[in-house]
Design a protein around this motif. Structure first.
Motif, PDB file in Angstrom:
ATOM      1  N   GLY A   1       0.528  -1.092  -0.210  1.00 19.29           N
ATOM      2  CA  GLY A   1       0.070   0.285  -0.251  1.00 19.29           C
ATOM      3  C   GLY A   1       0.980   1.001   0.194  1.00 19.29           C
ATOM      4  O   GLY A   1       1.669   1.264   0.115  1.00 19.29           O
ATOM      5  N   SER A   2       0.318   2.593   0.480  1.00 19.20           N
ATOM      6  CA  SER A   2       0.974   3.469   0.096  1.00 19.20           C
ATOM      7  C   SER A   2      -0.044   4.653   1.289  1.00 19.20           C
ATOM      8  O   SER A   2      -1.230   5.555   1.016  1.00 19.20           O
ATOM      9  CB  SER A   2       1.150   3.680  -1.320  1.00 19.20           C
ATOM     10  N   THR A   3       0.690   5.613   1.837  1.00 20.24           N
ATOM     11  CA  THR A   3       0.705   7.001   2.234  1.00 20.24           C
ATOM     12  C   THR A   3       0.275   7.601   1.266  1.00 20.24           C
ATOM     13  O   THR A   3       0.744   7.816   0.017  1.00 20.24           O
ATOM     14  CB  THR A   3       1.459   7.592   3.291  1.00 20.24           C
ATOM     15  N   LEU A   4      -0.488   8.832   0.995  1.00 22.08           N
ATOM     16  CA  LEU A   4      -0.159   9.808  -0.257  1.00 22.08           C
ATOM     17  C   LEU A   4      -1.008  11.137   0.535  1.00 22.08           C
ATOM     18  O   LEU A   4      -2.422  11.636   1.091  1.00 22.08           O
ATOM     19  CB  LEU A   4      -1.908   9.361  -1.325  1.00 22.08           C
ATOM     20  N   THR A   5      -0.590  12.136   0.379  1.00 21.53           N
ATOM     21  CA  THR A   5      -0.791  13.516   0.405  1.00 21.53           C
ATOM     22  C   THR A   5      -0.735  14.450  -0.920  1.00 21.53           C
ATOM     23  O   THR A   5       0.273  13.827  -1.163  1.00 21.53           O
ATOM     24  CB  THR A   5       0.148  14.179   2.112  1.00 21.53           C
ATOM     25  N   MET A   6      -2.178  14.785  -1.172  1.00 20.37           N
ATOM     26  CA  MET A   6      -2.116  16.189  -2.617  1.00 20.37           C
ATOM     27  C   MET A   6      -2.263  17.378  -1.683  1.00 20.37           C
ATOM     28  O   MET A   6      -3.404  17.297  -0.715  1.00 20.37           O
ATOM     29  CB  MET A   6      -3.029  15.220  -2.628  1.00 20.37           C
ATOM     30  N   ALA A   7      -1.374  18.383  -2.029  1.00 18.97           N
ATOM     31  CA  ALA A   7      -1.660  19.723  -1.963  1.00 18.97           C
ATOM     32  C   ALA A   7      -1.797  20.464  -2.969  1.00 18.97           C
ATOM     33  O   ALA A   7      -1.253  19.956  -4.441  1.00 18.97           O
ATOM     34  CB  ALA A   7      -0.856  19.958  -1.538  1.00 18.97           C
ATOM     35  N   LEU A   8      -2.977  21.003  -3.650  1.00 14.35           N
ATOM     36  CA  LEU A   8      -3.246  22.088  -4.486  1.00 14.35           C
ATOM     37  C   LEU A   8      -3.419  23.000  -4.186  1.00 14.35           C
ATOM     38  O   LEU A   8      -4.335  23.831  -3.246  1.00 14.35           O
ATOM     39  CB  LEU A   8      -5.100  20.982  -5.646  1.00 14.35           C
ATOM     40  N   LEU A   9      -2.320  24.049  -4.180  1.00 15.17           N
ATOM     41  CA  LEU A   9      -3.054  25.517  -4.850  1.00 15.17           C
ATOM     42  C   LEU A   9      -3.169  26.504  -6.106  1.00 15.17           C
ATOM     43  O   LEU A   9      -2.440  26.034  -6.471  1.00 15.17           O
ATOM     44  CB  LEU A   9      -1.666  26.362  -3.860  1.00 15.17           C
ATOM     45  N   VAL A  10      -4.254  27.322  -5.925  1.00 21.70           N
ATOM     46  CA  VAL A  10      -4.853  27.859  -6.879  1.00 21.70           C
ATOM     47  C   VAL A  10      -4.676  29.198  -6.390  1.00 21.70           C
ATOM     48  O   VAL A  10      -5.914  29.227  -5.126  1.00 21.70           O
ATOM     49  CB  VAL A  10      -7.002  27.043  -7.000  1.00 21.70           C
ATOM     50  N   ASN A  11      -3.883  30.001  -6.652  1.00 21.44           N
ATOM     51  CA  ASN A  11      -4.375  31.412  -5.803  1.00 21.44           C
ATOM     52  C   ASN A  11      -3.714  31.350  -4.804  1.00 21.44           C
ATOM     53  O   ASN A  11      -2.274  30.167  -4.532  1.00 21.44           O
ATOM     54  CB  ASN A  11      -4.496  32.357  -6.291  1.00 21.44           C
ATOM     55  N   ARG A  12      -4.133  31.872  -3.799  1.00 20.00           N
ATOM     56  CA  ARG A  12      -3.999  31.989  -2.104  1.00 20.00           C
ATOM     57  C   ARG A  12      -4.447  30.499  -1.739  1.00 20.00           C
ATOM     58  O   ARG A  12      -3.857  30.564   0.110  1.00 20.00           O
ATOM     59  CB  ARG A  12      -3.910  33.543  -1.314  1.00 20.00           C
ATOM     60  N   ASP A  13      -5.082  29.681  -2.145  1.00 19.25           N
ATOM     61  CA  ASP A  13      -6.388  28.565  -1.349  1.00 19.25           C
ATOM     62  C   ASP A  13      -5.864  27.232  -1.992  1.00 19.25           C
ATOM     63  O   ASP A  13      -5.002  27.420  -2.759  1.00 19.25           O
ATOM     64  CB  ASP A  13      -7.795  28.825  -2.053  1.00 19.25           C
ATOM     65  N   LEU A  14      -5.034  27.227  -1.038  1.00 17.67           N
ATOM     66  CA  LEU A  14      -4.775  25.466  -0.919  1.00 17.67           C
ATOM     67  C   LEU A  14      -6.202  24.869   0.081  1.00 17.67           C
ATOM     68  O   LEU A  14      -6.241  24.705   0.984  1.00 17.67           O
ATOM     69  CB  LEU A  14      -3.297  25.591   0.802  1.00 17.67           C
ATOM     70  N   TYR A  15      -5.714  23.268  -0.639  1.00 17.98           N
ATOM     71  CA  TYR A  15      -6.387  22.770  -0.282  1.00 17.98           C
ATOM     72  C   TYR A  15      -5.581  21.326  -0.658  1.00 17.98           C
ATOM     73  O   TYR A  15      -4.875  21.086  -0.965  1.00 17.98           O
ATOM     74  CB  TYR A  15      -7.146  22.253  -1.445  1.00 17.98           C
ATOM     75  N   VAL A  16      -5.589  20.366   0.667  1.00 22.73           N
ATOM     76  CA  VAL A  16      -5.148  19.270   1.029  1.00 22.73           C
ATOM     77  C   VAL A  16      -5.599  17.997   1.534  1.00 22.73           C
ATOM     78  O   VAL A  16      -6.851  18.265   2.161  1.00 22.73           O
ATOM     79  CB  VAL A  16      -3.975  19.165   2.772  1.00 22.73           C
ATOM     80  N   ALA A  17      -5.361  16.934   0.144  1.00 28.18           N
ATOM     81  CA  ALA A  17      -6.761  15.544   0.940  1.00 28.18           C
ATOM     82  C   ALA A  17      -5.546  14.774   0.755  1.00 28.18           C
ATOM     83  O   ALA A  17      -3.997  14.988   0.439  1.00 28.18           O
ATOM     84  CB  ALA A  17      -6.442  15.284  -0.797  1.00 28.18           C
ATOM     85  N   HIS A  18      -5.671  14.103   2.194  1.00 27.01           N
ATOM     86  CA  HIS A  18      -4.117  13.207   3.020  1.00 27.01           C
ATOM     87  C   HIS A  18      -5.323  12.063   3.959  1.00 27.01           C
ATOM     88  O   HIS A  18      -6.426  10.979   4.435  1.00 27.01           O
ATOM     89  CB  HIS A  18      -4.249  13.850   3.747  1.00 27.01           C
ATOM     90  N   VAL A  19      -4.191  11.013   3.332  1.00 30.66           N
ATOM     91  CA  VAL A  19      -4.407   9.042   3.971  1.00 30.66           C
ATOM     92  C   VAL A  19      -3.138   8.904   4.870  1.00 30.66           C
ATOM     93  O   VAL A  19      -1.592   8.995   3.810  1.00 30.66           O
ATOM     94  CB  VAL A  19      -5.270   8.883   3.197  1.00 30.66           C
ATOM     95  N   GLY A  20      -2.812   8.413   5.776  1.00 28.24           N
ATOM     96  CA  GLY A  20      -1.290   7.603   5.962  1.00 28.24           C
ATOM     97  C   GLY A  20      -0.952   8.760   6.977  1.00 28.24           C
ATOM     98  O   GLY A  20      -1.856   9.278   7.377  1.00 28.24           O
ATOM     99  N   ASP A  21       0.260   8.445   7.158  1.00 30.11           N
ATOM    100  CA  ASP A  21       1.657   9.329   7.766  1.00 30.11           C
ATOM    101  C   ASP A  21       2.386  10.401   7.099  1.00 30.11           C
ATOM    102  O   ASP A  21       3.787  10.748   7.565  1.00 30.11           O
ATOM    103  CB  ASP A  21       1.720   8.856   8.977  1.00 30.11           C
ATOM    104  N   SER A  22       2.272  10.330   5.739  1.00 30.90           N
ATOM    105  CA  SER A  22       2.531  11.347   5.033  1.00 30.90           C
ATOM    106  C   SER A  22       2.057  12.862   5.476  1.00 30.90           C
ATOM    107  O   SER A  22       1.434  12.733   5.708  1.00 30.90           O
ATOM    108  CB  SER A  22       2.892  11.464   3.489  1.00 30.90           C
ATOM    109  N   ARG A  23       2.794  13.999   5.840  1.00 31.87           N
ATOM    110  CA  ARG A  23       2.550  14.831   6.060  1.00 31.87           C
ATOM    111  C   ARG A  23       2.243  16.496   5.392  1.00 31.87           C
ATOM    112  O   ARG A  23       3.589  16.247   4.976  1.00 31.87           O
ATOM    113  CB  ARG A  23       2.800  15.369   7.591  1.00 31.87           C
ATOM    114  N   ALA A  24       1.838  17.202   5.892  1.00 29.54           N
ATOM    115  CA  ALA A  24       1.959  18.164   4.914  1.00 29.54           C
ATOM    116  C   ALA A  24       1.619  19.253   6.487  1.00 29.54           C
ATOM    117  O   ALA A  24       0.925  19.521   7.147  1.00 29.54           O
ATOM    118  CB  ALA A  24       0.862  18.804   3.859  1.00 29.54           C
ATOM    119  N   TYR A  25       2.926  20.389   5.980  1.00 28.20           N
ATOM    120  CA  TYR A  25       2.901  21.396   7.234  1.00 28.20           C
ATOM    121  C   TYR A  25       2.978  22.979   6.446  1.00 28.20           C
ATOM    122  O   TYR A  25       3.070  23.088   5.175  1.00 28.20           O
ATOM    123  CB  TYR A  25       4.368  21.786   7.458  1.00 28.20           C
ATOM    124  N   ILE A  26       2.766  23.946   6.775  1.00 30.41           N
ATOM    125  CA  ILE A  26       2.992  25.197   6.724  1.00 30.41           C
ATOM    126  C   ILE A  26       3.686  26.450   6.889  1.00 30.41           C
ATOM    127  O   ILE A  26       3.690  26.007   9.006  1.00 30.41           O
ATOM    128  CB  ILE A  26       1.803  25.626   6.025  1.00 30.41           C
TER     129      ILE A  26
END
Length: 211
Positions: A110-135
């Protein structure tokens, strides 16, 4: 303008790198000017014996292909940004599709998966597992995602501290990821970012090694 850096490293403990990544940035020529568009994905395979490496690669390719086909190209073609509800639906659908692809292709991986979508200044993150997103904003680093692991649940319940988990090397068992028989529960996050902010997406190969 987005400034992007990306790096993958096998580390010192494994014979192969089970991480996969994807980075894409562009502009959408809207009627009132240019809108920035960025898609960033990190996946960390599990299962060993090359299975995890294959699982993470399939997951990244599937999610990236779906998002480009159903979000970026329509936005580019019609010169308008996506509806929020539609956007969130496509992010969730992409990860569920990746789960189906991995289950049908790789056994016991299997796999973790963290996806970030940036549209102008709007950030959207979708996430499963333990790979992380920080700001990183205003001099501080904040974790956006919550790990889908038993260790994280123990910390949240107050059974152990984060320092104890690190000190005693408690195994990080993932309970929600791409490649499981049941559909994973996709966690979604959103926020507005400032021009000087930095987004960091990483696997446990980084965050477990650096406090």
């Amino acid at each position: 303008m987005l400034q992007i850096g990306k790096l993958t490293d096998i580390g010192q403990r494994r014979e192969q790198n089970e991480d996969s990544l994807y980075a894409f940035d562009s502009f959408i020529q809207a009627n009132d000017g240019l809108d920035s568009f960025g898609l960033f994905i990190v996946a960390d395979g599990t299962g060993g014996h090359a299975g995890g490496e294959i699982a993470s690669a399939i997951a990244v390719r599937t999610v990236a292909s779906h998002m480009l086909e159903h979000v970026y190209i329509p936005c580019f073609k019609h010169a308008r940004l996506p509806d929020l509800q539609l956007l969130v639906g496509h992010m969730t659908e992409a990860i569920l599709l990746a789960n189906t692809m991995v289950v049908g292709t790789v056994e016991k991986a299997g796999s973790t998966l963290t996806m970030a979508l940036l549209v102008n200044r709007d950030l959207y993150v979708a996430h499963v597992g333990d790979s992380r997103a920080y700001i990183h904003t205003k001099g501080s680093l904040k974790q956006l995602t919550q790990d889908h692991s038993l260790k994280a649940k123990m910390i949240e319940a107050g059974q152990i501290t984060a320092e104890e988990a690190r000190k005693f090397q408690i195994p990080n068992i993932i309970y929600n990821a791409v490649g499981q028989e049941a559909d994973p529960e996709v966690a979604l996050y959103s926020r507005t970012i400032e021009p000087e902010d930095t987004l960091l997406i990483c696997s446990d190969g980084l965050w477990e090694m650096v406090s």
